[in-house]
Design a protein around this motif. Structure first.
Motif, PDB file in Angstrom:
ATOM      1  N   ASN A 198     -12.168  -7.591   4.508  1.00 33.34           N
ATOM      2  CA  ASN A 198     -11.124  -6.689   4.981  1.00 33.34           C
ATOM      3  C   ASN A 198     -11.673  -5.386   5.529  1.00 33.34           C
ATOM      4  OD1 ASN A 198      -8.575  -8.150   4.208  1.00 33.34           O
ATOM      5  ND2 ASN A 198      -9.637  -8.110   2.229  1.00 33.34           N
ATOM      6  N   GLN A 199     -12.972  -5.158   5.392  1.00 32.35           N
ATOM      7  CA  GLN A 199     -13.649  -3.957   5.869  1.00 32.35           C
ATOM      8  C   GLN A 199     -12.959  -2.700   5.320  1.00 32.35           C
ATOM      9  OE1 GLN A 199     -13.270  -5.486   9.921  1.00 32.35           O
ATOM     10  NE2 GLN A 199     -15.501  -5.302  10.123  1.00 32.35           N
ATOM     11  N   GLU A 210      -5.720 -13.650  -0.010  1.00 29.23           N
ATOM     12  CA  GLU A 210      -4.466 -13.206   0.601  1.00 29.23           C
ATOM     13  C   GLU A 210      -3.959 -11.901  -0.008  1.00 29.23           C
ATOM     14  OE1 GLU A 210      -4.622 -17.736   0.576  1.00 29.23           O
ATOM     15  OE2 GLU A 210      -5.012 -16.114  -0.846  1.00 29.23           O
ATOM     16  N   ALA A 211      -4.289 -11.650  -1.266  1.00 33.41           N
ATOM     17  CA  ALA A 211      -3.792 -10.456  -1.941  1.00 33.41           C
ATOM     18  C   ALA A 211      -4.391  -9.195  -1.318  1.00 33.41           C
ATOM     19  CB  ALA A 211      -4.109 -10.532  -3.434  1.00 33.41           C
ATOM     20  N   ALA A 212      -5.713  -9.129  -1.266  1.00 30.60           N
ATOM     21  CA  ALA A 212      -6.365  -7.970  -0.654  1.00 30.60           C
ATOM     22  C   ALA A 212      -6.055  -7.896   0.835  1.00 30.60           C
ATOM     23  CB  ALA A 212      -7.872  -8.036  -0.876  1.00 30.60           C
ATOM     24  N   ALA A 270       0.845  -1.188   0.000  1.00 30.22           N
ATOM     25  CA  ALA A 270       0.000   0.000   0.000  1.00 30.22           C
ATOM     26  C   ALA A 270       0.886   1.246   0.000  1.00 30.22           C
ATOM     27  CB  ALA A 270      -0.920  -0.013   1.209  1.00 30.22           C
ATOM     28  N   PHE A 271       0.291   2.385  -0.311  1.00 30.50           N
ATOM     29  CA  PHE A 271       1.056   3.630  -0.398  1.00 30.50           C
ATOM     30  C   PHE A 271       0.145   4.794  -0.024  1.00 30.50           C
ATOM     31  CE2 PHE A 271      -0.480   2.040  -4.419  1.00 30.50           C
ATOM     32  CZ  PHE A 271      -1.271   3.067  -4.881  1.00 30.50           C
ATOM     33  N   ASP A 272       0.774   5.884   0.396  1.00 24.67           N
ATOM     34  CA  ASP A 272       0.026   7.061   0.830  1.00 24.67           C
ATOM     35  C   ASP A 272      -0.290   7.967  -0.355  1.00 24.67           C
ATOM     36  OD1 ASP A 272       0.019   6.373   3.566  1.00 24.67           O
ATOM     37  OD2 ASP A 272       2.075   7.087   3.768  1.00 24.67           O
ATOM     38  N   ALA A 329      -4.620  -4.730   3.085  1.00 25.10           N
ATOM     39  CA  ALA A 329      -5.300  -4.223   4.271  1.00 25.10           C
ATOM     40  C   ALA A 329      -4.365  -4.239   5.481  1.00 25.10           C
ATOM     41  CB  ALA A 329      -6.557  -5.049   4.545  1.00 25.10           C
ATOM     42  N   LEU A 330      -3.569  -5.288   5.615  1.00 22.16           N
ATOM     43  CA  LEU A 330      -2.620  -5.360   6.725  1.00 22.16           C
ATOM     44  C   LEU A 330      -1.523  -4.315   6.592  1.00 22.16           C
ATOM     45  CD1 LEU A 330      -2.311  -9.231   7.112  1.00 22.16           C
ATOM     46  CD2 LEU A 330      -3.379  -7.642   8.717  1.00 22.16           C
ATOM     47  N   ASP A 331      -1.283  -3.852   5.372  1.00 21.81           N
ATOM     48  CA  ASP A 331      -0.300  -2.795   5.143  1.00 21.81           C
ATOM     49  C   ASP A 331      -0.927  -1.410   5.269  1.00 21.81           C
ATOM     50  OD1 ASP A 331       2.320  -1.917   4.621  1.00 21.81           O
ATOM     51  OD2 ASP A 331       1.950  -1.772   2.471  1.00 21.81           O
TER      52      ASP A 331
END
Length: 277
Positions: free
Chosen positions: A205-206, A155-157, A135-137, A161-163
């Protein structure tokens, strides 16, 4: 904040593609959109056939582009204040490989990149695979990207989400079924799966999910369209159908996600110590 996902057709003519991107961005800007997801292959189109395209036949493959090249720079100029995600075929440089790739950008330049990790069997010899999900800002919050087949894999999404991704942009060139095409697109097996994956990845992943897709025909493929914006509970907030268009929704991602996670917080409730590697 207003967000949008596009269903549109793009082909090999890069001048035409950039012009169409400009029109879509202009329509989105008029509608007050801050974040726009465009389909995979928005620059240069997609492959002609998923079953066995010849990687040596460049007539049936998209043009290989440099993510810092003039085509992407043209979209940077068009984007201005808007956050725009789009897909293309990336030239691999010295290694000679090509990647099914995506960039997220604004008028200030490229904010994030992704190379598709999961390749359908027929494309394994055409595209090299990416090596992860990051993920990125952005000015609109933390975003992650998936391409086509990536969203088939939970696992991809989940990795995004964990990132910290609060919004996931899924950029697709997703066609109707190759083996059992239904008489009506709405009844097609791939149409059902396309929608199911979008809603499942958002709900489990909400997160907010923007799903863009190609429309129309290209070679042997008939693309579904069906762009949509999905909320963190799996609810479809806006959608298109098979033809081109923009799915536009007013959202407050932080408030929506915080509300969805207020009682049941899926990321915190995970038990990775019990999951097999």
């Amino acid at each position: 904040m207003r967000v949008a996902a596009a269903a549109a057709h793009f082909g090999r003519d890069l001048t035409f593609d950039i012009g169409r991107i400009g029109v879509i961005i202009a329509h989105a800007r008029e509608a007050g959109v801050s974040v726009l997801a465009l389909p995979d292959g928005a620059l240069g189109g997609y492959v002609h056939d998923l079953r066995a395209p010849d990687p040596a036949d460049h007539r049936v493959l998209p043009p290989e582009l440099d993510p810092g090249g003039p085509e992407v720079r043209a979209v940077v100029e068009l984007a201005r204040e808007m956050v725009v995600c789009l897909g293309f075929c990336e030239a691999g440089g010295a290694d000679g490989e090509r990647y099914n790739a995506a960039v997220c950008l604004t008028g200030d330049g490229v904010l994030g990149r992704h190379r598709k990790v999961h390749q359908p069997a027929g494309l394994a010899g055409v595209f090299a695979s990416g090596d992860g999900f990051t993920a990125f800002d952005t000015p609109a919050g933390r975003i992650g990207m998936l391409i086509d087949h990536d969203k088939t894999f939970p696992e991809a999404a989940r990795s995004l989400a964990l990132d910290g991704a609060r919004t996931i942009a899924c950029l697709s060139a997703w066609p109707t079924s190759l083996t059992n095409r239904a008489p009506r697109m709405a009844q097609d097996r791939q149409a059902r799966l396309f929608d199911l994956y979008d809603q499942s990845r958002a709900a489990e992943n909400q997160v907010l999910l923007l799903s863009a897709n190609q429309s129309g025909r290209h070679g042997s493929l008939h693309f579904l369209g069906r762009a949509k914006v999905v909320g963190p509970g799996g609810e479809v907030l806006a959608r298109t159908w098979s033809k081109g268009g923009l799915a536009v929704a007013d959202v407050d991602p932080d408030a929506m996600i915080d509300a969805a996670r207020a009682v049941l917080h899926h990321l915190k409730e995970r038990r990775p110590d019990l999951y097999r590697a």
